[in-house]
Design a protein around this motif. Structure first.
Motif, short mmCIF file in Angstrom:
data_model
loop_
_atom_site.label_atom_id
_atom_site.label_comp_id
_atom_site.label_asym_id
_atom_site.label_seq_id
_atom_site.Cartn_x
_atom_site.Cartn_y
_atom_site.Cartn_z
N VAL A 85 0.84 -1.19 0.00
CA VAL A 85 0.00 0.00 0.00
C VAL A 85 0.88 1.25 0.00
CG1 VAL A 85 -1.83 1.25 1.20
CG2 VAL A 85 -1.74 -1.26 1.33
N VAL A 86 0.83 2.02 -1.08
CA VAL A 86 1.53 3.30 -1.12
C VAL A 86 0.71 4.33 -0.36
CG1 VAL A 86 2.26 5.21 -2.61
CG2 VAL A 86 2.77 2.86 -3.28
N ILE A 87 1.31 4.97 0.64
CA ILE A 87 0.57 5.94 1.45
C ILE A 87 0.49 7.30 0.78
CG2 ILE A 87 1.18 4.76 3.58
CD1 ILE A 87 3.09 7.26 4.07
N GLY A 88 1.45 7.59 -0.11
CA GLY A 88 1.51 8.89 -0.77
C GLY A 88 2.95 9.31 -0.96
N PRO A 89 3.19 10.39 -1.70
CA PRO A 89 4.56 10.85 -1.95
C PRO A 89 5.14 11.59 -0.76
CG PRO A 89 3.00 12.37 -2.94
CD PRO A 89 2.18 11.24 -2.36
N THR A 90 6.44 11.80 -0.80
CA THR A 90 7.12 12.44 0.33
C THR A 90 7.65 13.83 -0.01
OG1 THR A 90 9.15 11.24 -0.28
CG2 THR A 90 7.77 10.26 1.42
N TYR A 91 7.31 14.37 -1.18
CA TYR A 91 7.83 15.70 -1.51
C TYR A 91 7.27 16.84 -0.65
CZ TYR A 91 3.60 16.13 -4.46
OH TYR A 91 2.32 16.16 -4.92
N ALA B 133 -0.28 6.65 9.37
CA ALA B 133 -1.44 6.37 10.23
C ALA B 133 -2.76 6.55 9.49
CB ALA B 133 -1.40 7.26 11.47
N LYS B 134 -2.84 7.55 8.59
CA LYS B 134 -4.05 7.74 7.80
C LYS B 134 -4.38 6.49 6.99
CE LYS B 134 -3.77 12.76 7.02
NZ LYS B 134 -3.72 13.80 5.96
N ALA B 135 -3.36 5.97 6.30
CA ALA B 135 -3.58 4.78 5.48
C ALA B 135 -3.88 3.56 6.35
CB ALA B 135 -2.34 4.52 4.62
N TYR B 136 -3.18 3.44 7.47
CA TYR B 136 -3.39 2.33 8.40
C TYR B 136 -4.80 2.36 8.97
CZ TYR B 136 -2.60 -0.39 12.75
OH TYR B 136 -2.67 -1.29 13.78
N ALA B 137 -5.27 3.54 9.37
CA ALA B 137 -6.61 3.66 9.95
C ALA B 137 -7.68 3.28 8.94
CB ALA B 137 -6.84 5.08 10.46
N ALA B 138 -7.47 3.70 7.69
CA ALA B 138 -8.46 3.36 6.66
C ALA B 138 -8.51 1.86 6.42
CB ALA B 138 -8.12 4.10 5.37
N GLN B 139 -7.34 1.25 6.26
CA GLN B 139 -7.31 -0.15 5.83
C GLN B 139 -7.42 -1.13 6.99
OE1 GLN B 139 -5.28 -0.87 2.31
NE2 GLN B 139 -4.46 -2.86 2.88
N GLU C 49 -6.26 4.47 -1.04
CA GLU C 49 -5.70 4.97 -2.29
C GLU C 49 -5.07 6.33 -2.02
OE1 GLU C 49 -5.09 3.80 -5.07
OE2 GLU C 49 -6.41 2.08 -5.36
N PRO C 50 -3.80 6.51 -2.33
CA PRO C 50 -3.20 7.84 -2.24
C PRO C 50 -3.67 8.68 -3.42
CG PRO C 50 -1.65 6.32 -3.26
CD PRO C 50 -2.86 5.50 -2.89
N VAL C 51 -3.38 9.98 -3.39
CA VAL C 51 -3.62 10.80 -4.58
C VAL C 51 -2.74 10.24 -5.70
CG1 VAL C 51 -3.36 13.09 -5.60
CG2 VAL C 51 -4.20 12.86 -3.26
N ARG C 52 -3.38 9.78 -6.75
CA ARG C 52 -2.62 9.21 -7.87
C ARG C 52 -3.49 9.23 -9.13
NH1 ARG C 52 -3.63 3.94 -9.62
NH2 ARG C 52 -5.08 2.69 -8.37
N PRO C 53 -2.87 9.23 -10.31
CA PRO C 53 -3.65 9.17 -11.53
C PRO C 53 -4.28 7.79 -11.72
CG PRO C 53 -1.31 9.55 -12.01
CD PRO C 53 -1.45 9.37 -10.53
N LEU C 54 -5.57 7.77 -12.02
CA LEU C 54 -6.27 6.52 -12.31
C LEU C 54 -6.37 6.27 -13.81
CD1 LEU C 54 -9.21 6.77 -9.74
CD2 LEU C 54 -7.18 5.31 -9.56
N SER C 55 -6.48 7.36 -14.58
CA SER C 55 -6.54 7.22 -16.04
C SER C 55 -6.01 8.49 -16.68
CB SER C 55 -7.98 6.95 -16.50
OG SER C 55 -8.82 8.04 -16.18
N ILE C 56 -5.42 8.35 -17.85
CA ILE C 56 -4.88 9.49 -18.60
C ILE C 56 -5.33 9.32 -20.05
CG2 ILE C 56 -2.79 10.73 -19.29
CD1 ILE C 56 -1.36 9.42 -16.89
N ALA C 57 -5.98 10.35 -20.60
CA ALA C 57 -6.49 10.27 -21.96
C ALA C 57 -6.17 11.55 -22.71
CB ALA C 57 -8.00 10.03 -21.94
N ALA C 58 -5.79 11.42 -23.99
CA ALA C 58 -5.48 12.57 -24.83
C ALA C 58 -6.53 12.73 -25.91
CB ALA C 58 -4.10 12.41 -25.46
#
Length: 338
Positions: free
Chosen positions: A241-247, A271-277, A285-294
């Protein structure tokens, strides 16, 4: 007894996270009486000693790594997990035991079950350290009349593997060249923790591997690891499970190691990801692209957003141009993003 293991490289053990911030325990969260870490006499090759714990004590920070007292992510994680369990989940208590067994600078090859073949003699292998923590926690819990279950493993890792490509590797089961990428490695890592924990505790509960998505140590290098971390998240069906980026976190001047406040903050993100799951029973699900269309000159990206709306925040995160988006069509001068 809800036990959570922490592994990875330097940011998992708080290198750079000085001085420690969390010196009191606001809930009932615990660590071993030897500290959050059982490893001792640690250097850039690993740790030469395993300090055998004999009791649980309130979880606070201040363990020593590289002769400095540090803040790890342990307290930030445990305190936020308990807070979420009580405030959002309606659970009277979800106190956590956290133990850390990361190693600074180590690639996946060295941290996994079998270890690497170039590790120096006399060093305690990280995975073996983690399994001894499970055994000792189980024994101490039984002596206190408590049950014991390992809920998850948290990993802050990837920088060294982005720098050194050691794949393919034979599997820890001996299968030749079975681990072809870091994505494969994360799936193997979770599987080995699951098997190792179950053989020691007898538990039926799963042991997911929560990972932070590497955002540092990528200057001038192709950043393979972040995409492979996301690939493992998608492939694993909730086991990795990816919790999100670290930037968004603050790093020290070396641009490699988080400061103490960000060690606490990344623990809270885990902890956010742990509490959810784990507590909420729903996939994170972290903030991430689900689909990309041109379509012509328009590119539409659909995102997973755990807490809408999606925000492009240039106060906390510096805009490197085009809000961090890039576009390439294989030409020397691709069209500019507008």
């Amino acid at each position: 007894m809800n036990h959570v293991l922490v592994t990875g490289q330097s940011n998992s053990v708080g290198v750079g996270g000085t001085p420690p911030l969390t010196t009191t325990q606001p809930y009932g969260n615990l660590m071993f009486d030897v500290g959050t870490m059982t490893g001792a006499s640690c250097d850039d090759q690993g740790c030469k000693q395993y300090q055998k714990p004999t009791a649980f004590v309130p979880l606070v920070e201040g363990d020593t790594y590289y002769a400095q007292k540090v803040e790890t992510l342990a307290s930030g994680f445990a305190n936020q997990a308990t807070k979420l369990a009580r405030a959002e989940r309606g659970q009277a208590a979800h106190d956590v035991l956290v133990s850390v067994h990361g190693r600074s600078g180590r690639t996946y090859w060295c941290l996994r079950k079998t270890g690497c073949d170039w590790e120096g003699a006399g060093y305690v292998k990280a995975f073996a350290d983690g399994m001894r923590q499970v055994e000792d926690a189980s024994a101490i819990a039984r002596a206190r009349g408590k049950s014991h279950v390992v809920r998850a493993v948290l990993a802050v890792h990837g920088e060294s593997d982005n720098d050194e490509d050691e794949f393919p590797l034979a599997g820890t089961d001996g299968a030749p060249s079975a681990i072809k990428s870091y994505s494969d490695a994360l799936l193997e890592w979770q599987r080995d923790y699951q098997t190792g924990v179950a053989s020691r505790t007898g538990q039926k509960e799963p042991v997911p591997l929560f990972v932070s998505q590497m955002s540092n140590w990528a200057a001038g290098l192709p950043a393979r690891i972040p995409l492979q971390q996301l690939d493992a998240h998608v492939r694993s069906g909730g086991k990795v499970v990816v919790i999100g980026p670290t930037y968004p976190f603050t790093y020290n001047a070396d641009c490699l190691h988080m400061d103490a406040a960000s060690e606490r903050r990344i623990g809270e993100y885990f902890a956010k990801a742990y509490a959810a799951q784990i507590l909420g029973g729903r996939a994170w699900e972290p903030v991430r692209p689900l689909s990309i269309a041109a379509s012509g000159a328009t590119i539409t990206v659909r995102f997973a957003v755990p807490k809408p709306p999606l925000v492009l925040d240039t106060d906390r995160v510096t805009d490197p141009g085009s809000y961090g988006f890039g576009f390439s069509d294989g030409s020397a001068s691709p069209p500019r993003i507008t």
